[in-house]
Design a protein around this motif. Structure first.
Motif, short mmCIF file in Angstrom:
data_model
loop_
_atom_site.label_atom_id
_atom_site.label_comp_id
_atom_site.label_asym_id
_atom_site.label_seq_id
_atom_site.Cartn_x
_atom_site.Cartn_y
_atom_site.Cartn_z
N PRO A 199 50.91 36.98 53.28
CA PRO A 199 51.84 36.51 54.31
C PRO A 199 51.52 35.13 54.87
CG PRO A 199 50.34 38.12 55.23
CD PRO A 199 50.07 38.10 53.76
N MET A 245 56.53 38.31 52.79
CA MET A 245 55.98 39.39 51.98
C MET A 245 56.89 39.73 50.80
SD MET A 245 52.92 40.73 53.30
CE MET A 245 52.87 40.57 51.60
N LEU A 246 58.17 39.93 51.05
CA LEU A 246 59.09 40.29 49.97
C LEU A 246 59.41 39.07 49.11
CD1 LEU A 246 61.77 42.59 51.65
CD2 LEU A 246 59.91 43.27 50.14
N ILE A 260 56.01 43.88 44.77
CA ILE A 260 54.86 43.07 45.19
C ILE A 260 53.68 43.45 44.32
CG2 ILE A 260 53.28 42.52 47.09
CD1 ILE A 260 55.52 43.15 49.04
N VAL A 317 48.78 42.48 51.72
CA VAL A 317 49.94 42.95 52.48
C VAL A 317 49.58 43.14 53.95
CG1 VAL A 317 51.52 44.90 52.82
CG2 VAL A 317 51.06 44.04 50.51
N LEU A 367 55.74 43.34 56.35
CA LEU A 367 56.50 43.90 55.24
C LEU A 367 57.60 44.83 55.72
CD1 LEU A 367 57.00 44.46 52.24
CD2 LEU A 367 55.24 46.24 52.37
N GLU A 400 60.60 43.03 57.10
CA GLU A 400 61.43 42.40 56.08
C GLU A 400 62.24 43.42 55.29
OE1 GLU A 400 59.05 39.70 53.76
OE2 GLU A 400 58.48 38.53 55.53
N THR A 408 62.35 48.58 47.32
CA THR A 408 61.10 47.85 47.54
C THR A 408 59.92 48.69 47.05
OG1 THR A 408 61.94 46.65 49.47
CG2 THR A 408 59.56 46.85 49.28
N VAL A 444 55.55 48.44 46.31
CA VAL A 444 54.28 47.73 46.52
C VAL A 444 53.24 48.36 45.62
CG1 VAL A 444 52.51 47.17 48.23
CG2 VAL A 444 54.91 47.30 48.93
#
Length: 332
Positions: free
Chosen positions: A39, A56-57, A70, A76, A81, A84, A94, A96
């Motif tokens: 970030p 983040m995204l 991600i 992170v 996150l 967003e 999304t 991660v």
């Protein structure tokens, strides 16, 4: 495409977010996946008069058909996150990687100390200390954070599966080549490698999976924080030229200098650039504002692009001519 890796050619702040957002809309990739540090990198883009900033995204959030991933190499901050994800209503797309490291408040506190924030000029977001703890094998992983449990998966598997099925994948790097821990002006660098090879490692794809590498340059150079900046101009001169800018994460004033051909040539070699993008041409040449066809650019602006292409030996396939997502000349 199907696999395009996008990285910065200078010191970050090159306009990668706008380019990624444009490509996500234009090319409709199945996946946009973010590599890089974490970030401490803010990517900005605008659409229909609204400005978006993501830390983040991936910058592909406006395309509801694109999955937002991600990579394992990224740090992170869960609070950032989750905000967003809510902003883009992206709960169901999304993901991660389970191996992403987690930034804690203690990392942020350490990052604001005299050496990192005071001398080096870091963003104070905790990424350097978190990466140090990662090297010491003491860092908490995304798989250990209950509030991320709905989003955790093996991102490398997902990306490789998509490529094996000939789906389009957009890989987004952060920072810039000369903030790389290995290739930048140490110690005024970020806490890991952020060249194309490093970004691919972050998300877990091998070099033979990459079809194109797009290196993004701004029409001039800017830099936040400490470290050398060749031919740096004064604040007064930057204001006169319209080059006075402020960082999207910290709000700090960016230092400015003319386009550096030597740095760009080296960045192209390090990243194996197959194409380049040049952003903010409208700042250099106000008559270019919102022009979307190369032939309609003023002659001096075309010469400027042709000089860059001639020196670097790579075509400028995308040229930014304004803040809006669609203010792009697409020459692909």
């Amino acid at each position: 495409m199907p696999c395009l890796v996008t990285v910065g050619g200078f010191f970050g702040d090159e306009g990668k977010g706008k380019i990624i957002a444009y490509l996500a809309k234009k090319d409709n990739p199945s996946i946009a996946v973010r590599g890089g540090v974490g970030p401490n990198a803010g990517h900005t883009f605008a659409h229909e008069g609204k400005e978006y900033k993501v830390r983040m995204l991936p910058s592909a959030g406006l395309n509801p058909a694109t999955r937002l991933l991600i990579g394992a190499g990224v740090l992170v901050n869960p609070q950032i996150l989750l905000k967003e994800i809510a902003m883009f209503q992206a709960d169901d797309r999304t993901y991660v990687d389970a191996q992403c490291g987690i930034i804690e408040q203690a990392h942020i506190d350490r990052d604001k100390g005299e050496h990192l924030n005071g001398k080096i000029g870091t963003t104070g977001t905790g990424t350097g200390p978190a990466n140090a703890d990662r090297a010491l094998r003491t860092l908490r992983m995304a798989r250990d954070v209950p509030e991320l449990s709905l989003y955790v998966e093996d991102v490398s598997n997902s990306v490789n599966y998509a490529l094996e099925n000939n789906e389009k994948v957009l890989v987004e790097g952060t920072q810039g080549t000369y903030l790389s821990l290995f290739h930048g002006g140490y110690p005024f660098v970020t806490s890991k490698d952020v060249t194309a090879s490093g970004i691919c490692s972050d998300i877990g794809i091998g070099p033979k999976k990459v079809d194109d590498v797009l290196v993004v340059y701004k029409a001039y150079v800017t830099r936040v924080g400490g470290g050398p900046l060749q031919n740096e101009i004064s604040e007064e001169e930057a204001k006169k030229r319209g080059w006075l800018e402020f960082g999207s994460v910290t709000g700090r004033q960016r230092r400015a200098a003319p386009f550096d051909f030597d740095l760009a040539k080296k960045a192209n070699r390090i990243n194996s650039a197959t194409q380049i993008a040049v952003t903010k041409l409208d700042v250099m040449f106000p008559a270019c504002a919102r022009v979307r066809q190369y032939e309609k650019l003023p002659a001096d602006a075309r010469r400027y692009i042709e000089d860059i292409e001639g020196e670097l030996g790579v075509k400028a396939t995308l040229i930014g001519t304004g803040p809006e997502l669609d203010d792009v000349i697409d020459r692909r």
